[in-house]
Write an enzyme that holds these catalytic residues in place. Structure first.
Site, PDB file in Angstrom:
ATOM      1  N   GLY A  54      55.375  67.744  60.296  1.00  0.00           N
ATOM      2  CA  GLY A  54      54.488  67.430  61.415  1.00  0.00           C
ATOM      3  C   GLY A  54      53.904  68.667  62.060  1.00  0.00           C
ATOM      4  CE  LYS A  55      52.234  72.666  57.991  1.00  0.00           C
ATOM      5  NZ  LYS A  55      52.584  71.534  57.114  1.00  0.00           N
TER       6      LYS A  55
END
Lengths: 312, 312
Positions: B103-104
């Site tokens: 998801g960073k």
């Protein structure tokens, strides 16, 4: 069609209010009068958040131009949280508010395109295009460079949407990366400010600002001033006012002689006005939305005065 | 309880396979034989993705240690996408696979805490703690500095989870920020590598690597090598192999004399093996999962050989 940034600025002018209400539905922020109606699980939490946010919107939509739901808080409720996010977003748009989805997303090109489909554009299923969350703006992280940002910019052009790219954030340790000095004597945030200013060149509207905009915290007034100089066509989303310590005179450094240039986020101070020293004597917990309205008006007047004094 | 990084490394050793299968359910990746069973809308897309991913897991779980669902693709399906993400994650965990949620994510402290609740920890509702997605790892963006990362690190300690922090990403324009030279002669990615190495100090396990790990692309072998030197206790998640151009000999620069040090992501090349030149003659579209298995074995052997030759 109108550029997203022009639409936002027009609402700021019309309502004489440079405030965006942050929707961070933390469980402890929601009044018991609402929480007690729902089950004590993620689904109940999501439903309580929706009721809470809608009531806050009901009491503020005529005096604020925009809301900024923070995706992290919805994500932590599971899939039901995203249903809540969608419902709140749609409700806000019905009330003619601008919706800024705060997700700080960004990834390699094809993946950023998927994020952009979710928030700005549409998801293609064969020939059908389905809108997903249909936000007006989304916040974007620049660490991966332009190909991580460009799919969002393309959708800004195609769907008349906007983005706020992180330049200088309001948190304490933002400087660990953003303030580093480069070999040319500039700091990283200055470099990013330059990039954002250039990435937004094709999307400048009638007030001189671009739909490719920036997040610049109120807690670092020196940097805010510098970024305003580097990026004169870049509109600012300014977090860090109030609870985090940013003051009206600090913020005004980001504004132009017309009193434009940014929108100031207030989350906790608006959502939890009913718990504050200032308003808890006047309003009961059941009157939480009246307290939020009173605080939004107070904040608006304070900010307008500060900006006026600084930019006249 | 075992550290997340030790659990991951043990599975890599046990299966003799340093591969994580990226789950990027783009609509065009899903075989018609699955898509045709479902409605042509976001809900149907999410259901088709779930069936597709589960079948891929069925055919690979004994030969790969982990999957990496990319959240962007689930997010673009709306709330149903998150239901799919949850279901696929649970299915993978039942098959004893490690789940890396890509998801960073990253935000100011309180907000990062909410993300961490979603992926690593739990959401508190009064005294109850509810697990949300219960991933083993989540990818994290470092642009906001340590207070944006620390809530994840705390949950790594509390729940035996791990994170991969972006250091040097595989995309073309990653250098726009990550390669900038600082006044001390170092590049930004080196500075971040140093930070990650120190942030993970307290979470080092029996193989010498920390549960606070890094994303380092296969497409920049020089930088990969440098980061391995700077951060000897930092485990790598390595994207960019195959479709993006990274080769086995490039990747091996990140590995130690025991042939450990990283896990290599393959998304499209595994998911779409059935469409590839190499396998489309052997397997029909209905046999897509067999094609993925054949490609996972081929890739495993290629990578093992490359790493062995380079690190012996």
């Amino acid at each position: 069609m109108e550029l997203a940034i022009d639409k936002l600025i027009e609402k700021i002018i019309e309502k004489k209010s440079p405030i965006v209400m942050g929707i961070d539905p933390r469980y402890e922020f929601i009044p018991d009068s609402i929480k007690n109606k729902y089950e004590k699980n993620l689904t109940g939490f999501a439903k309580a958040s929706t009721e809470f946010a809608k009531k806050l919107i009901d009491y503020t939509y005529d005096i604020i131009p925009a809301i900024k739901p923070q995706l992290a808080y919805f994500e932590m409720m599971g899939p039901d949280g995203l249903i809540a996010f969608k419902e709140i977003s749609e409700y806000a748009r019905e009330k003619d508010l601008i919706v800024i989805a705060d997700g700080k997303r960004g990834d390699i090109g094809t993946t950023s395109k998927a994020y952009s489909n979710a928030f700005l554009g549409a998801t293609k299923i064969n020939e059908n295009e389905e809108k997903v969350y249909n936000s007006d703006f989304v916040t974007v992280n620049p660490y991966m460079g332009f190909d991580a940002v460009s799919p969002f910019v393309e959708d800004c052009e195609k769907y008349n949407k906007g983005i706020f790219i992180l330049v200088k954030t309001s948190n304490k340790s933002s400087g660990e990366l953003q303030d580093l000095y480069l070999e040319n004597g500039k700091q990283v945030f200055e470099h990013v400010a330059n990039l954002v200013e250039s990435w937004g060149e094709t999307l400048r509207g009638k007030y001189g600002y671009s739909s490719v905009a920036a997040v610049v915290g109120a807690t670092y007034p020196e940097q805010l001033k510098k970024i305003r100089e580097i990026a004169p066509h870049t509109f600012f989303l300014i977090p860090g006012y109030g609870a985090q310590g940013g003051k009206a005179e600090d913020i005004s450094l980001g504004f132009d002689k017309n009193g434009l240039g940014g929108i100031i986020n207030a989350s906790r101070s608006l959502m939890c006005a009913y718990k504050s020293e200032r308003w808890s004597g006047t309003y009961s917990e059941e009157q939480f939305a009246e307290a939020t309205r009173a605080e939004a008006i107070r904040m608006r007047d304070e900010l307008n005065l500060g900006i006026k004094l600084a930019t006249k």
